[in-house]
Scaffold this motif. Sequence first.
Motif: not given
Length: 527
Positions: A304-305, A307, A392-393, A395, A397-398, A422, A424-425, A499
């Motif tokens: 998960r996450y 990015t 990139q945020e 998240r 679900d990525n 997203s 926001r991205d 991050s």
Amino acid sequence: MEVDRPPSDRADVCIVGAGPAGALVAHRLAVAGYDVVVLEAGPRFDRERRIERMEQSLRPAHTPQSVWDVGGQRDAYTSAGPDYYPLNRTRVKGVGGTTLAWQGMVVRLHERDFDGRNGGDPWPIDYADLQPYYAQAERAMGVAGADDNPFGPPREEPFPMAPFPPSHSDAIFAEACESLEIATHSAPNARNSEAYDGRGACVGFGTCKPVCPTRAKYDAPMHVERAEASGARVIDRAPVQRLEHDADRIQAAVYATPDGTEHRQAARQFVLAAGGVEIPRLLLLSASDHYPDGLANSSGLVGRYFTEHLGARVGGTVDRPTRQHHVEFITTESHQFYDSDDHPPIKLELLNYAGRPPAATALEADHWGDDLLATLRETYGNTLEVAGLVQQEARPDNRITLDPTRTDDHGNPVPKVHWSISDRDRRTVERATEIQRSILEELDADIEWVVGPDSTGPAAHHMGTTRMGDNPATSVVDSQCRTHDLDNAWIASSSVFVSAGAMNPTLTIAALALRIGDRLEETLSQT
């Protein structure tokens, strides 16, 4: 060469992956006198064939990754939208990993990336924890740069080499940036601006991506070779199929050889250094009664996450010569829009390779002689482009999962990439292109292309799939990059990033790997 590639009888450390992280850890521990075995899924590339690979890369029939033999069932994957992820366009499997084909950008994350002020969750370490290892990594890789970045984090010593001088188009951009009060500075590069560490200076072949034929650009085989000279053993074409383990420790890495035979490499400690896609895949393939959802996955966060960094680009033509493709790497950038309270990090890059190079146009043309010369004169020489990386945020679900409906050349489920961008991205990308457009408009450029919110894509940086944290319920590894669930499993990869920031990740990967090397040596000396 060993045809069957048997395991070593004794190993203190088994490292999975011979990219930059695995190479640096292997070298560090081999020099310290420990028995090190490195298992690499891909081949060992012949250095003498680099000129041939460079020439191949120039021909339009060959994609950049085909130059390094990427593709086929071995590298099969599934992209599970809603945004398509082109995995095989962004990796190399083999001794050296993707440093064989990277551009060579090496930049430190900022202090705000670690403490959460740049729009992500805070890391369990801060910039000061990595600062000495950043310096070690710059020396190890050979970084050319200058301490002229007013927005950068604090440094403890000069760069190992002087920076590359600003290019011709950097000087053109400087006019507009000064007028717009946008500060620019040199871009650190892991390539030699002068002779360094037994390698010569860059001579400008211009094929940095995907091939540096002279080794002026750093690649991980340099440390692989040094590790081997100090006693490490590197087994290529040995993809690890699963990790055998009990409740607390990995016992062995089970790997396959080209003839299909499986071997079992036991070791005291294990380092997973196969990147942000293959590491979670291997952990999920190693599910057992102890870990039914995947090894080291009691948190449920393995994979998960996932990015990336997102690209933002604006380009066009101006009424003056720009000399693009004389320098095929970035010499000037700006971090002015990185640490902002208004938007996530943006790193601006002033490109030296805008538009199509003359060789590519000529090789794909269907006409000759004076007609071709006229085409080259019309299409080359006056392009400019401002590019950049956008955070990139992160998240949940990525993510990376397994696709049981599709298998690789050993019958294992391939990685399934769930990736989306997203809102926001997209807003951050839009802000980046606004800044880029303003620079070109200041130069009275005819803007001809924009890679913006609706056309952005990944920058080939796989991060976040085994994130770092102090709480075992919300992370996979601890602040030392050791898994919470297993005492002898360490992860050396950008997969531990909490991050993404907006900096190319390789220097941070190298710094973390060197830090893991120190921690492993301490651990091995006590057991």
